[in-house]
Design a protein around this motif. Structure first.
Motif, PDB file in Angstrom:
ATOM      1  N   TYR A  50       0.843  -1.191  -0.058  1.00 51.94           N
ATOM      2  CA  TYR A  50      -0.116  -0.085  -0.062  1.00 51.94           C
ATOM      3  C   TYR A  50       1.014   1.301   0.136  1.00 51.94           C
ATOM      4  O   TYR A  50       0.178   2.262   0.240  1.00 51.94           O
ATOM      5  CB  TYR A  50      -1.025   0.047   1.027  1.00 51.94           C
ATOM      6  N   GLY A  51       2.142   1.239  -0.154  1.00 49.33           N
ATOM      7  CA  GLY A  51       2.955   2.354  -0.373  1.00 49.33           C
ATOM      8  C   GLY A  51       3.567   2.884   0.823  1.00 49.33           C
ATOM      9  O   GLY A  51       4.015   3.983   0.945  1.00 49.33           O
ATOM     10  N   ALA A  52       3.646   2.267   1.786  1.00 46.11           N
ATOM     11  CA  ALA A  52       4.277   2.783   3.030  1.00 46.11           C
ATOM     12  C   ALA A  52       5.745   2.705   3.131  1.00 46.11           C
ATOM     13  O   ALA A  52       6.226   1.625   2.385  1.00 46.11           O
ATOM     14  CB  ALA A  52       3.585   1.735   4.311  1.00 46.11           C
ATOM     15  N   LYS A  53       6.346   3.741   3.656  1.00 46.51           N
ATOM     16  CA  LYS A  53       7.721   3.458   3.738  1.00 46.51           C
ATOM     17  C   LYS A  53       8.237   3.004   5.032  1.00 46.51           C
ATOM     18  O   LYS A  53       7.429   2.732   6.012  1.00 46.51           O
ATOM     19  CB  LYS A  53       8.180   5.201   3.752  1.00 46.51           C
ATOM     20  N   ASN A  54       9.472   2.478   4.925  1.00 48.36           N
ATOM     21  CA  ASN A  54      10.081   1.819   5.980  1.00 48.36           C
ATOM     22  C   ASN A  54       9.870   2.174   7.354  1.00 48.36           C
ATOM     23  O   ASN A  54       9.472   1.629   8.407  1.00 48.36           O
ATOM     24  CB  ASN A  54      11.374   1.151   5.818  1.00 48.36           C
ATOM     25  N   ASP A  55      10.384   3.511   7.589  1.00 47.68           N
ATOM     26  CA  ASP A  55      10.238   4.232   8.797  1.00 47.68           C
ATOM     27  C   ASP A  55       8.738   4.042   9.385  1.00 47.68           C
ATOM     28  O   ASP A  55       8.774   3.792  10.584  1.00 47.68           O
ATOM     29  CB  ASP A  55      10.673   5.749   8.786  1.00 47.68           C
ATOM     30  N   GLU A  56       7.770   4.410   8.467  1.00 45.61           N
ATOM     31  CA  GLU A  56       6.441   4.224   9.130  1.00 45.61           C
ATOM     32  C   GLU A  56       6.153   2.713   9.536  1.00 45.61           C
ATOM     33  O   GLU A  56       5.393   2.600  10.239  1.00 45.61           O
ATOM     34  CB  GLU A  56       5.487   4.761   7.781  1.00 45.61           C
ATOM     35  N   ILE A  57       6.537   1.795   8.494  1.00 48.05           N
ATOM     36  CA  ILE A  57       5.968   0.461   8.653  1.00 48.05           C
ATOM     37  C   ILE A  57       6.708  -0.054   9.893  1.00 48.05           C
ATOM     38  O   ILE A  57       5.936  -0.769  10.764  1.00 48.05           O
ATOM     39  CB  ILE A  57       6.716  -0.539   7.464  1.00 48.05           C
ATOM     40  N   PHE A  58       8.155   0.040  10.278  1.00 47.06           N
ATOM     41  CA  PHE A  58       8.510  -0.336  11.416  1.00 47.06           C
ATOM     42  C   PHE A  58       7.779   0.151  12.735  1.00 47.06           C
ATOM     43  O   PHE A  58       7.866  -0.434  13.648  1.00 47.06           O
ATOM     44  CB  PHE A  58      10.387  -0.115  11.254  1.00 47.06           C
ATOM     45  N   ALA A  59       7.776   1.544  12.500  1.00 48.11           N
ATOM     46  CA  ALA A  59       6.850   1.822  13.926  1.00 48.11           C
ATOM     47  C   ALA A  59       5.647   1.289  13.952  1.00 48.11           C
ATOM     48  O   ALA A  59       5.196   1.046  15.126  1.00 48.11           O
ATOM     49  CB  ALA A  59       6.897   3.567  13.650  1.00 48.11           C
ATOM     50  N   ARG A  60       4.855   1.164  12.805  1.00 48.12           N
ATOM     51  CA  ARG A  60       3.788   0.287  13.056  1.00 48.12           C
ATOM     52  C   ARG A  60       3.735  -1.004  13.438  1.00 48.12           C
ATOM     53  O   ARG A  60       2.965  -1.700  14.408  1.00 48.12           O
ATOM     54  CB  ARG A  60       2.710   0.611  11.633  1.00 48.12           C
ATOM     55  N   ILE A  61       4.494  -1.670  12.794  1.00 47.19           N
ATOM     56  CA  ILE A  61       4.881  -3.187  13.227  1.00 47.19           C
ATOM     57  C   ILE A  61       5.277  -3.108  14.964  1.00 47.19           C
ATOM     58  O   ILE A  61       4.758  -4.199  15.578  1.00 47.19           O
ATOM     59  CB  ILE A  61       6.051  -3.837  12.555  1.00 47.19           C
ATOM     60  N   THR A  62       6.098  -2.167  15.181  1.00 45.34           N
ATOM     61  CA  THR A  62       6.350  -2.148  16.679  1.00 45.34           C
ATOM     62  C   THR A  62       5.312  -1.975  17.507  1.00 45.34           C
ATOM     63  O   THR A  62       5.186  -2.890  18.711  1.00 45.34           O
ATOM     64  CB  THR A  62       7.530  -1.236  16.955  1.00 45.34           C
ATOM     65  N   GLN A  63       4.342  -1.292  17.124  1.00 41.57           N
ATOM     66  CA  GLN A  63       3.106  -1.012  17.936  1.00 41.57           C
ATOM     67  C   GLN A  63       2.090  -2.191  18.004  1.00 41.57           C
ATOM     68  O   GLN A  63       1.580  -2.680  18.995  1.00 41.57           O
ATOM     69  CB  GLN A  63       2.268   0.178  17.254  1.00 41.57           C
ATOM     70  N   GLU A  64       1.829  -2.602  16.644  1.00 45.52           N
ATOM     71  CA  GLU A  64       1.244  -3.977  16.501  1.00 45.52           C
ATOM     72  C   GLU A  64       1.708  -5.186  17.418  1.00 45.52           C
ATOM     73  O   GLU A  64       0.842  -5.946  17.882  1.00 45.52           O
ATOM     74  CB  GLU A  64       0.977  -4.293  15.041  1.00 45.52           C
ATOM     75  N   LEU A  65       2.988  -5.175  17.349  1.00 49.74           N
ATOM     76  CA  LEU A  65       3.479  -6.490  18.067  1.00 49.74           C
ATOM     77  C   LEU A  65       3.243  -6.345  19.639  1.00 49.74           C
ATOM     78  O   LEU A  65       2.960  -7.434  20.402  1.00 49.74           O
ATOM     79  CB  LEU A  65       5.164  -6.408  17.981  1.00 49.74           C
ATOM     80  N   ALA A  66       3.461  -5.231  20.073  1.00 46.22           N
ATOM     81  CA  ALA A  66       2.971  -4.631  21.600  1.00 46.22           C
ATOM     82  C   ALA A  66       1.350  -5.318  21.978  1.00 46.22           C
ATOM     83  O   ALA A  66       1.224  -5.495  23.047  1.00 46.22           O
ATOM     84  CB  ALA A  66       3.240  -3.427  22.023  1.00 46.22           C
ATOM     85  N   GLY A  67       0.480  -5.035  20.840  1.00 44.23           N
ATOM     86  CA  GLY A  67      -0.728  -5.441  21.042  1.00 44.23           C
ATOM     87  C   GLY A  67      -1.234  -6.677  20.946  1.00 44.23           C
ATOM     88  O   GLY A  67      -2.591  -7.276  21.102  1.00 44.23           O
ATOM     89  N   ARG A  68      -0.509  -7.674  20.487  1.00 45.08           N
ATOM     90  CA  ARG A  68      -0.787  -9.041  20.219  1.00 45.08           C
ATOM     91  C   ARG A  68      -1.095  -9.748  21.377  1.00 45.08           C
ATOM     92  O   ARG A  68      -0.847  -9.321  22.326  1.00 45.08           O
ATOM     93  CB  ARG A  68       0.544  -9.654  19.462  1.00 45.08           C
ATOM     94  N   VAL A  69      -2.107 -10.799  21.417  1.00 42.67           N
ATOM     95  CA  VAL A  69      -2.596 -11.622  22.686  1.00 42.67           C
ATOM     96  C   VAL A  69      -1.367 -11.954  23.259  1.00 42.67           C
ATOM     97  O   VAL A  69      -1.463 -11.811  24.685  1.00 42.67           O
ATOM     98  CB  VAL A  69      -3.288 -12.699  22.110  1.00 42.67           C
ATOM     99  N   VAL A  70      -0.414 -12.511  23.065  1.00 47.84           N
ATOM    100  CA  VAL A  70       1.095 -12.854  23.756  1.00 47.84           C
ATOM    101  C   VAL A  70       1.975 -11.963  23.012  1.00 47.84           C
ATOM    102  O   VAL A  70       2.299 -11.989  22.044  1.00 47.84           O
ATOM    103  CB  VAL A  70       1.606 -14.234  23.476  1.00 47.84           C
ATOM    104  N   ALA A  71       2.344 -10.884  23.716  1.00 45.86           N
ATOM    105  CA  ALA A  71       2.972  -9.720  23.034  1.00 45.86           C
ATOM    106  C   ALA A  71       4.688 -10.353  22.799  1.00 45.86           C
ATOM    107  O   ALA A  71       4.937 -11.148  23.646  1.00 45.86           O
ATOM    108  CB  ALA A  71       3.179  -8.639  24.086  1.00 45.86           C
TER     109      ALA A  71
END
Length: 86
Positions: A50-71
């Motif tokens: 969807y055209g996201a840049k790596n800096d944005e992607i890495f920040a988002r992935i970091t946030q998503e990982l923290a919210g997983r059922v088993v972080a």
């Protein structure tokens, strides 16, 4: 095949057929048993599509990982890059 009691519960609460309920349960279980590396690679590829840049992607992935059922453990951008690019 998921446990029959779970399938029966999902069928009763959703109106899905037993086959549909079993498929949904399998999909949810597969999502939650995905390793951190598999998750990072999959999400990176999805967000890149969807055209996201790596800096944005890495920040988002970091946030998503923290919210997983088993972080997942907190990972640096460098660790995320290694998972994707080797």
């Amino acid at each position: 095949m998921p446990e029959q009691m779970l399938v029966d519960h999902v069928v009763a609460s959703t109106g899905l057929t037993p086959a549909e309920a079993a498929r949904v349960i399998d999909d949810v279980l597969a999502f939650h048993t995905e390793s951190v590396e598999e998750f990072v690679r999959r999400r990176h590829a999805q967000l890149k599509t969807y055209g996201a840049k790596n800096d944005e992607i890495f920040a988002r992935i970091t946030q998503e990982l923290a919210g997983r059922v088993v972080a997942a453990p907190q990972l640096s951008e460098r660790q995320l890059r290694r998972m994707i690019y080797g």
